[in-house]
Motif scaffolding. Structure first.
Motif, short mmCIF file in Angstrom:
data_model
loop_
_atom_site.label_atom_id
_atom_site.label_comp_id
_atom_site.label_asym_id
_atom_site.label_seq_id
_atom_site.Cartn_x
_atom_site.Cartn_y
_atom_site.Cartn_z
N VAL A 39 0.84 -1.21 0.00
CA VAL A 39 0.00 0.00 0.00
C VAL A 39 0.87 1.25 0.00
CG1 VAL A 39 -1.63 1.35 1.40
CG2 VAL A 39 -2.01 -1.09 1.05
N GLU A 40 1.91 1.27 0.83
CA GLU A 40 2.80 2.43 0.88
C GLU A 40 3.51 2.64 -0.45
OE1 GLU A 40 5.25 1.75 4.30
OE2 GLU A 40 3.67 2.34 5.70
N SER A 41 3.90 1.57 -1.10
CA SER A 41 4.56 1.66 -2.41
C SER A 41 3.60 2.25 -3.44
CB SER A 41 5.02 0.27 -2.85
OG SER A 41 5.50 0.30 -4.17
N GLU A 42 2.36 1.79 -3.45
CA GLU A 42 1.37 2.31 -4.40
C GLU A 42 1.10 3.79 -4.15
OE1 GLU A 42 -0.10 0.89 -7.15
OE2 GLU A 42 1.39 -0.65 -6.77
N LEU A 43 1.02 4.18 -2.88
CA LEU A 43 0.78 5.59 -2.56
C LEU A 43 1.96 6.46 -3.01
CD1 LEU A 43 -0.88 5.29 0.95
CD2 LEU A 43 -1.98 5.92 -1.22
N GLU A 44 3.18 5.95 -2.85
CA GLU A 44 4.36 6.68 -3.32
C GLU A 44 4.29 6.88 -4.83
OE1 GLU A 44 7.86 4.61 -2.07
OE2 GLU A 44 7.41 4.92 0.05
N ASN A 45 3.90 5.82 -5.56
CA ASN A 45 3.80 5.91 -7.02
C ASN A 45 2.76 6.93 -7.44
OD1 ASN A 45 5.77 3.98 -7.53
ND2 ASN A 45 4.30 2.31 -7.61
N LEU A 46 1.64 6.96 -6.75
CA LEU A 46 0.57 7.88 -7.12
C LEU A 46 0.92 9.34 -6.88
CD1 LEU A 46 -2.59 5.92 -5.96
CD2 LEU A 46 -1.86 6.39 -8.31
N GLN A 47 1.83 9.62 -5.97
CA GLN A 47 2.19 11.00 -5.67
C GLN A 47 2.68 11.72 -6.92
OE1 GLN A 47 4.95 11.14 -2.42
NE2 GLN A 47 3.45 10.46 -0.94
N VAL B 142 14.76 9.74 -0.18
CA VAL B 142 14.26 9.90 1.17
C VAL B 142 14.22 8.53 1.83
CG1 VAL B 142 12.29 10.67 2.54
CG2 VAL B 142 12.83 11.83 0.40
N ARG B 143 14.75 8.45 3.02
CA ARG B 143 14.77 7.18 3.75
C ARG B 143 13.35 6.72 4.04
NH1 ARG B 143 18.88 4.67 5.63
NH2 ARG B 143 20.24 6.48 5.77
N ARG B 144 13.11 5.43 3.84
CA ARG B 144 11.80 4.86 4.13
C ARG B 144 11.54 4.86 5.62
NH1 ARG B 144 11.38 -0.55 0.44
NH2 ARG B 144 11.74 0.48 -1.54
N LYS B 145 10.29 4.92 5.98
CA LYS B 145 9.91 4.88 7.39
C LYS B 145 10.31 3.53 7.97
CE LYS B 145 5.91 7.84 6.83
NZ LYS B 145 4.46 7.92 6.90
N MET C 169 13.11 2.11 8.21
CA MET C 169 14.21 1.40 7.56
C MET C 169 15.49 2.17 7.82
SD MET C 169 12.85 -1.13 5.45
CE MET C 169 14.20 -1.34 4.33
N LYS C 170 16.53 1.46 8.22
CA LYS C 170 17.84 2.08 8.38
C LYS C 170 18.85 1.19 7.69
CE LYS C 170 17.10 4.74 12.49
NZ LYS C 170 17.61 5.15 13.76
N GLY C 171 19.64 1.77 6.81
CA GLY C 171 20.70 1.02 6.15
C GLY C 171 20.22 0.05 5.09
N GLY C 172 19.06 0.27 4.49
CA GLY C 172 18.58 -0.62 3.44
C GLY C 172 17.93 -1.86 4.02
N ARG C 173 17.58 -2.77 3.15
CA ARG C 173 16.96 -4.03 3.59
C ARG C 173 18.03 -5.02 3.97
NH1 ARG C 173 12.02 -5.25 -0.51
NH2 ARG C 173 10.84 -3.46 0.12
N ARG C 174 17.72 -5.83 4.93
CA ARG C 174 18.67 -6.86 5.34
C ARG C 174 18.01 -8.22 5.19
NH1 ARG C 174 23.04 -4.68 7.91
NH2 ARG C 174 22.79 -2.51 8.47
N ARG C 175 18.76 -9.11 4.58
CA ARG C 175 18.29 -10.48 4.43
C ARG C 175 19.33 -11.40 5.02
NH1 ARG C 175 16.28 -10.67 -1.79
NH2 ARG C 175 14.49 -9.34 -1.53
N GLU C 176 18.87 -12.36 5.75
CA GLU C 176 19.81 -13.31 6.31
C GLU C 176 19.85 -14.53 5.41
OE1 GLU C 176 19.92 -14.10 10.41
OE2 GLU C 176 18.99 -12.19 10.93
N SER C 177 21.07 -14.98 5.14
CA SER C 177 21.26 -16.13 4.28
C SER C 177 22.37 -16.99 4.86
CB SER C 177 21.61 -15.66 2.86
OG SER C 177 21.90 -16.76 2.03
N GLY C 178 21.99 -18.00 5.62
CA GLY C 178 22.96 -18.91 6.19
C GLY C 178 24.00 -18.24 7.06
N GLY C 179 23.64 -17.26 7.86
CA GLY C 179 24.59 -16.61 8.73
C GLY C 179 25.14 -15.32 8.15
#
Length: 113
Positions: free
Chosen positions: A22-30, A91-94, A96-106
């Motif tokens: 929803v937030e992504s769609e609202l950003e696009n519509l702006q 603009v930094r996302r609400k 979120m700090k430092g981008g997205r983080r994904r864990e992959s086997g440590g």
């Protein structure tokens, strides 16, 4: 007073994936809303704006209603036709700090969007 719709919406926003969508769609519509507002201020129809920007009226309509995959060049053409300029701002996302983080086997991978 909280309406049934507001309670339903709040319950749906508890789902992180749905909230992000929803937030992504609202950003696009702006962007589309900005184009439509500037066009209205200039008293231009979509057809007249399209002619000034040397593109089709359906393209202007798509930009206003579903602004996806737009090139900077296209935005600049429309901005110039509206006697405006394009500004790009990161603009930094609400929450979120430092981008997205994904864990992959440590290992932790960071991806900036």
């Amino acid at each position: 007073m909280t309406t049934r719709w507001k309670r339903f919406y709040q319950k749906q926003m508890e789902d992180a994936k749905l909230r992000e969508l929803v937030e992504s769609e609202l950003e696009n519509l702006q962007l589309g809303v900005q184009i439509a507002r500037l066009r209205a201020e200039e008293n231009l129809s979509q057809t007249k704006l399209a002619a000034k920007a040397e593109m089709s009226a359906p393209k202007i309509s798509a930009m206003e209603n579903e602004p996806r995959n737009l090139t900077i060049g296209t935005l600049i053409r429309v901005a110039h036709a509206l006697d405006s300029r394009v500004e790009i701002k990161l603009v930094r996302r609400k929450g979120m700090k430092g981008g997205r983080r994904r864990e992959s086997g440590g290992k932790v991978k960071t991806r900036s969007l």
